[in-house]
Enzyme design. Structure first.
Site, PDB file in Angstrom:
ATOM      1  N   LYS A 206      10.542   2.495   3.150  1.00 14.21           N
ATOM      2  CA  LYS A 206      10.648   3.927   2.836  1.00 14.21           C
ATOM      3  C   LYS A 206      11.298   4.187   1.470  1.00 14.21           C
ATOM      4  O   LYS A 206      12.010   3.324   0.952  1.00 14.21           O
ATOM      5  CB  LYS A 206      11.482   4.619   3.923  1.00 14.21           C
ATOM      6  CG  LYS A 206      10.827   4.650   5.290  1.00 14.21           C
ATOM      7  CD  LYS A 206       9.578   5.469   5.232  1.00 14.21           C
ATOM      8  CE  LYS A 206       9.149   6.179   6.477  1.00 14.21           C
ATOM      9  NZ  LYS A 206      10.049   6.849   7.318  1.00 14.21           N
TER      10      LYS A 206
ATOM     11  N   CYS B 119      10.055  48.784  -0.943  1.00 14.49           N
ATOM     12  CA  CYS B 119       9.840  47.817  -2.023  1.00 14.49           C
ATOM     13  C   CYS B 119      11.117  47.729  -2.866  1.00 14.49           C
ATOM     14  O   CYS B 119      11.655  48.764  -3.283  1.00 14.49           O
ATOM     15  CB  CYS B 119       8.660  48.259  -2.881  1.00 14.49           C
ATOM     16  SG  CYS B 119       8.502  47.321  -4.396  1.00 14.49           S
TER      17      CYS B 119
ATOM     18  N   CYS C 234       3.797  45.955  -0.721  1.00 17.32           N
ATOM     19  CA  CYS C 234       4.042  47.243  -1.345  1.00 17.32           C
ATOM     20  C   CYS C 234       2.675  47.778  -1.725  1.00 17.32           C
ATOM     21  O   CYS C 234       1.933  47.118  -2.449  1.00 17.32           O
ATOM     22  CB  CYS C 234       4.901  47.057  -2.592  1.00 17.32           C
ATOM     23  SG  CYS C 234       4.928  48.520  -3.615  1.00 17.32           S
TER      24      CYS C 234
ATOM     25  N   CYS D   1       3.388  50.503  -8.675  1.00 16.05           N
ATOM     26  CA  CYS D   1       4.681  49.814  -8.580  1.00 16.05           C
ATOM     27  C   CYS D   1       4.872  48.949  -9.823  1.00 16.05           C
ATOM     28  O   CYS D   1       4.011  48.135 -10.144  1.00 16.05           O
ATOM     29  CB  CYS D   1       4.720  48.948  -7.321  1.00 16.05           C
ATOM     30  SG  CYS D   1       6.153  47.849  -7.286  1.00 16.05           S
TER      31      CYS D   1
ATOM     32  N   LYS E 149       2.357   4.563   1.349  1.00 17.58           N
ATOM     33  CA  LYS E 149       2.375   5.119   2.702  1.00 17.58           C
ATOM     34  C   LYS E 149       2.041   6.594   2.601  1.00 17.58           C
ATOM     35  O   LYS E 149       2.880   7.416   2.246  1.00 17.58           O
ATOM     36  CB  LYS E 149       3.737   4.901   3.358  1.00 17.58           C
ATOM     37  CG  LYS E 149       3.755   5.324   4.811  1.00 17.58           C
ATOM     38  CD  LYS E 149       4.993   4.821   5.519  1.00 17.58           C
ATOM     39  CE  LYS E 149       4.936   5.081   7.009  1.00 17.58           C
ATOM     40  NZ  LYS E 149       4.830   6.507   7.367  1.00 17.58           N
TER      41      LYS E 149
ATOM     42  N   TYR F 166      -6.797   2.263   5.563  1.00 14.17           N
ATOM     43  CA  TYR F 166      -5.870   1.155   5.335  1.00 14.17           C
ATOM     44  C   TYR F 166      -5.995   0.041   6.353  1.00 14.17           C
ATOM     45  O   TYR F 166      -5.169  -0.853   6.385  1.00 14.17           O
ATOM     46  CB  TYR F 166      -4.425   1.666   5.287  1.00 14.17           C
ATOM     47  CG  TYR F 166      -4.019   2.540   6.457  1.00 14.17           C
ATOM     48  CD1 TYR F 166      -3.842   1.984   7.719  1.00 14.17           C
ATOM     49  CD2 TYR F 166      -3.815   3.902   6.294  1.00 14.17           C
ATOM     50  CE1 TYR F 166      -3.477   2.778   8.793  1.00 14.17           C
ATOM     51  CE2 TYR F 166      -3.447   4.703   7.360  1.00 14.17           C
ATOM     52  CZ  TYR F 166      -3.283   4.133   8.611  1.00 14.17           C
ATOM     53  OH  TYR F 166      -2.920   4.919   9.666  1.00 14.17           O
TER      54      TYR F 166
ATOM     55  N   CYS G  97      10.112  49.552  -6.478  1.00 13.57           N
ATOM     56  CA  CYS G  97       9.744  50.963  -6.646  1.00 13.57           C
ATOM     57  C   CYS G  97      10.260  51.843  -5.508  1.00 13.57           C
ATOM     58  O   CYS G  97      10.071  53.064  -5.538  1.00 13.57           O
ATOM     59  CB  CYS G  97       8.229  51.107  -6.772  1.00 13.57           C
ATOM     60  SG  CYS G  97       7.359  50.761  -5.237  1.00 13.57           S
TER      61      CYS G  97
ATOM     62  N   ASP H 172       1.340  10.349   3.346  1.00 17.36           N
ATOM     63  CA  ASP H 172       2.018  11.244   4.270  1.00 17.36           C
ATOM     64  C   ASP H 172       1.016  12.248   4.826  1.00 17.36           C
ATOM     65  O   ASP H 172       0.797  13.306   4.265  1.00 17.36           O
ATOM     66  CB  ASP H 172       3.162  11.959   3.547  1.00 17.36           C
ATOM     67  CG  ASP H 172       4.222  12.427   4.525  1.00 17.36           C
ATOM     68  OD1 ASP H 172       4.126  12.072   5.719  1.00 17.36           O
ATOM     69  OD2 ASP H 172       5.141  13.138   4.098  1.00 17.36           O
TER      70      ASP H 172
ATOM     71  N   GLU I 271       0.865  -1.194   0.000  1.00 18.49           N
ATOM     72  CA  GLU I 271       0.000   0.000   0.000  1.00 18.49           C
ATOM     73  C   GLU I 271       0.896   1.237   0.000  1.00 18.49           C
ATOM     74  O   GLU I 271       1.962   1.222   0.608  1.00 18.49           O
ATOM     75  CB  GLU I 271      -0.846   0.054   1.283  1.00 18.49           C
ATOM     76  CG  GLU I 271      -1.688  -1.165   1.512  1.00 18.49           C
ATOM     77  CD  GLU I 271      -2.391  -1.163   2.887  1.00 18.49           C
ATOM     78  OE1 GLU I 271      -2.100  -0.258   3.699  1.00 18.49           O
ATOM     79  OE2 GLU I 271      -3.199  -2.063   3.116  1.00 18.49           O
TER      80      GLU I 271
HETATM   81  S1  IVH Z   1      -0.647   0.591   8.828  1.00 14.74           S
HETATM   82  C1  IVH Z   1      -0.312  -1.521  12.690  1.00 14.74           C
HETATM   83  N1  IVH Z   1      -0.863   1.496   6.385  1.00 14.74           N
HETATM   84  O1  IVH Z   1       2.186   5.323   8.906  1.00 14.74           O
HETATM   85  C2  IVH Z   1      -0.176  -0.868  11.374  1.00 14.74           C
HETATM   86  N2  IVH Z   1      -0.043   2.972   8.066  1.00 14.74           N
HETATM   87  O2  IVH Z   1       4.451   4.636  10.735  1.00 14.74           O
HETATM   88  C3  IVH Z   1      -0.181   0.599  11.496  1.00 14.74           C
HETATM   89  N3  IVH Z   1       0.439   5.226   7.271  1.00 14.74           N
HETATM   90  O3  IVH Z   1       0.642   5.861  12.000  1.00 14.74           O
HETATM   91  C4  IVH Z   1      -0.290   1.416  10.316  1.00 14.74           C
HETATM   92  N4  IVH Z   1      -0.168   4.907   5.180  1.00 14.74           N
HETATM   93  O4  IVH Z   1      -0.123   7.228   9.948  1.00 14.74           O
HETATM   94  C5  IVH Z   1      -0.510   1.787   7.651  1.00 14.74           C
HETATM   95  N5  IVH Z   1      -1.153   2.209   4.188  1.00 14.74           N
HETATM   96  C6  IVH Z   1      -0.790   2.466   5.453  1.00 14.74           C
HETATM   97  C7  IVH Z   1      -0.340   3.746   5.844  1.00 14.74           C
HETATM   98  C8  IVH Z   1       0.036   3.951   7.172  1.00 14.74           C
HETATM   99  C9  IVH Z   1       0.290   5.785   6.071  1.00 14.74           C
HETATM  100  C10 IVH Z   1       0.988   5.910   8.463  1.00 14.74           C
HETATM  101  C11 IVH Z   1       0.071   5.886   9.656  1.00 14.74           C
HETATM  102  C12 IVH Z   1       0.854   5.247  10.768  1.00 14.74           C
HETATM  103  C13 IVH Z   1       2.257   5.424  10.308  1.00 14.74           C
HETATM  104  C14 IVH Z   1       3.115   4.327  10.877  1.00 14.74           C
END
Ligand code: IVH
Length: 670
Positions: free
Chosen positions: A318, A412, A430, A435, A117, A230, A415, A119, A115
């Protein structure tokens, strides 16, 4: 209406609104026009006004308008919201996979789910008997803050669940999800904040976090937040066997699930998935910092268990950080169309995931003071999506004393007039009406594609005509004689002719484009269109009072004030009067003549009779909508010569196609 029929009607309308909401926000595939949807909403508001006892918390009318809180209550999560173990390299992931296999004594490959991740900010939503009853932040994992009212304002949060055959509605459901802000929405929000003189958010994550933790939910409601689900916490009444099944159930119940989620067989496929998603990172409409990999089989998840911090069956895989260290050479200040002075850091160029970064926006003086950013400092810079890079922080221990603190100048830079900072604003402006920097920005916007569309009138040429005193306001553009254009530095006769032609082509313009071109503070393309839809002529719009403007959909008191102030200004009125001698502004057609209302078009290939922009304008004038890509929502694809892949997509989705001739007949051009 009697009470009983009111009750019945309220139920029906709410079901329909919830259904259309889900089609629009979650599935991206609306079935009705905005006007029809608004009509339903108005009916519901009316009945609830007549029968106030029928108002419930989960009514679609209750997404906004809750009282302002003094502070958030603390909520304890029934099951802790754990964090994730991080892996940063492929080798580390292989180790993770081997550990999983070892612990399970498995000889076969493990089936995983990948999935994105997201942000943003982790939240939990509790549904009791299918109704959204409680929402909270993750907090420290054990308890968080009650943000129910704020979550309710997010359109992708279902207020009531949809039952499915395979997945009936459970008596208790806890959903785990990420609140985030898409990149387009983020950019737009920051642009508005910049113009308003409010501090810009550094990145989409901060914007999402700041928006969801507002004590006044009506502020949250104005922020374009989304929810991506998720997982689940406690669930009663349903037993799942895989994580995939959980996601399917969530989708059935009406939650938005990320489209990039995939089932992956074994570690090799995971590594491949990670590479593919990383490669597409810049193309996604939201920011991600990696992928999350989870063991799909729930019985295996259970056997693996969790530590106090994180489950052993999942890992955050990551991406390479999009940060780098560099040095600020110097800071300069530019002046925008609204007069706001924006400081920019000029950096020693540095590569961040394949892109050379040599500038970063510092937004405003408060930001500089808060981070204590000085010229000559070594800094950490981050880029996300194609958002302008920003300075995350200063490496103060690398200072050698030669660094110079920076202050926005009190005059400014263009000007030399005094700049001011209005109380309550972070921006310095300004306020010199003439200007040249402001004028250049304003002319640049006026001539841009979505405004008057004067092809060829770009930055360099604008610098010349403003610096030479040829253009003091928009109207002057239309009175520059050809020989003057030709005389301008480096302008050959042919290009002088071209620019004259482009200026002439812009002499007939749609009202919406004209309103956009004026550069009224807070009014961009979208609001300009709404104003042009409402007012038939520029005179009608110029005569509108603040109260009247506020009756236009999506226009609140701040915008109304800004529009009114703009048209009350004598100087602006004089420029518009002069412009009217030069150009023709085409107002809206009679309201009855909107035969394409609710119909969505996409254009592909080259049209021979009109430009694409011309075709788009015609569609909009007749009430239709245009989009740049084909989806299930598209009603017609207009096919010119040399059509692109859109035609294949339309065919595969069964979208109707129109030849240029057929299209011209529809818009009444033949
Ligand atoms: S699963 C027990 N799935 O990542 C499993 N987390 O570092 C817990 N996050 O606090 C999380 N996308 O804010 C999961 N597809 C995803 C995610 C996800 C973002 C974030 C979430 C969590 C943090 C963990």
């Amino acid at each position: 209406m009697d009470i009983q029929s009111a009750e019945k009607r309220v139920r029906e309308i709410r079901d329909r609104i919830n259904y259309h909401n889900h089609r629009y926000y979650v599935l991206d595939s609306p079935e009705v026009s905005d006007a029809e949807y608004d009509g339903l909403m108005r009916q519901l508001v009316q009945i609830e006004e007549d029968f106030p006892h029928l108002v419930t918390d989960d009514s679609p009318t209750q997404r906004v308008g809750a009282p302002v809180l003094g502070k958030f209550e603390i909520v304890t999560h029934t099951l802790p919201m754990l964090s994730l173990a991080n892996v940063t390299t492929e080798a580390e992931f292989i180790e993770f996979d081997e550990r999983v296999k070892r612990m399970l004594m498995a000889s076969d490959e493990i089936q995983y789910i990948g999935e994105p991740k997201m942000d943003g900010l982790a939240v939990e939503l509790v549904y009791t008997d299918g109704r959204f009853t409680l929402g909270s932040t993750r907090g420290d994992g054990y308890s968080g803050e009650n943000i129910t009212l704020n979550l309710r304002t997010i359109k992708t949060v279902p207020l009531t669940l949809i039952a499915g055959d395979r997945f009936p509605i459970p008596p208790l459901l806890e959903v785990r999800a990420e609140v985030y802000m898409g990149l387009d929405e983020f950019r737009k929000l920051n642009k508005n904040r910049d113009e308003e003189g409010e501090p810009a958010f550094a990145n989409p994550r901060n914007a999402a976090a700041g928006s969801i933790r507002q004590l006044d939910s009506s502020i949250t409601a104005t922020r374009p937040l989304s929810l991506a689900c998720y997982g689940v916490g406690s669930v009663q009444g349903i037993a799942f066997s895989t994580h995939r099944e959980i996601l399917e159930a969530l989708e059935t119940w009406g939650f938005k699930i990320n489209r990039e989620i995939e089932v992956l067989e074994g570690a090799r496929s995971v590594v491949d998935y990670h590479r593919r998603i990383q490669g597409r990172r810049d193309d996604l409409s939201f920011e991600i910092d990696g992928v999350v990999i989870k063991v799909n089989d729930l019985s295996l998840q259970e056997r693996l268990g969790s530590t106090s911090r994180a489950p052993r069956w999942a890992a955050a895989f990551k991406f390479a950080p999009r940060q780098a260290q560099t040095r600020i050479r110097h800071i300069d200040v530019s002046v925008g169309r609204t007069g706001v002075l924006t400081p920019t850091a000029h950096l020693e160029p540095v590569q961040i995931s394949g892109v050379t970064v040599s500038r970063a926006s510092l937004h405003n003086q408060d930001e500089i003071d808060r981070k204590d950013i000085r010229e000559g400092d070594r800094v950490i810079v981050e880029r996300s999506g194609d958002v302008i890079p920003y300075v995350v922080g200063v490496l103060t221990d690398k200072r050698d004393g030669s660094e110079r603190p920076f202050h926005i100048p009190d005059r400014c830079p263009v000007c030399r007039q005094q700049v001011i900072r209005t109380q309550g604003e972070v921006a310095f402006r300004c306020i010199n009406a003439v200007c040249p920097a402001k004028l250049k920005e304003a002319v640049f916007h006026f001539a841009s594609k979505r405004a008057m569309d004067i092809d060829g009138l770009g930055e360099k040429l604008i610098d010349r005509i403003v610096d030479d005193g040829l253009v003091k306001d928009f109207a002057d553009i239309y009175t520059i004689p050809e020989e003057t254009w030709a005389r301008l530095e480096r302008m050959a006769e042919k290009s002088a002719r071209n620019i004259m032609d482009a200026v002439d082509r812009s002499r007939t313009v749609e009202l919406s484009r004209f309103v956009n071109a004026l550069g009224i503070r807070l009014v961009g393309e979208h609001l300009a269109q709404l104003l042009a839809d409402r007012y038939e002529t520029i005179d009608d719009l110029m005569g509108a009072t603040e109260d009247e403007l506020m009756t236009v959909d999506e226009i609140g008191p701040t915008v109304a004030k800004s529009v009114f102030a703009f048209f009350s200004d004598d100087k602006n009125r004089r420029v518009i009067d002069r412009l009217r001698n030069e150009i023709t502004i085409i107002g809206r057609q009679r309201p009855a003549h909107r035969p394409l209302s609710g119909t969505s078009f996409v254009i592909t290939g080259t049209l021979s009779y009109m430009s694409r922009d011309g075709a788009r304008d015609a569609i909009k004038r007749l009430g239709g909508k245009t989009a740049s890509s084909v989806s299930a929502k598209t009603d017609y694809l207009v096919v010119g010569t040399d059509p692109g892949s859109k035609l294949d997509k339309a065919r595969s989705l069964g979208v109707k196609t129109l030849s240029e001739g057929e299209f011209l007949r529809i818009i009444g051009e033949t």
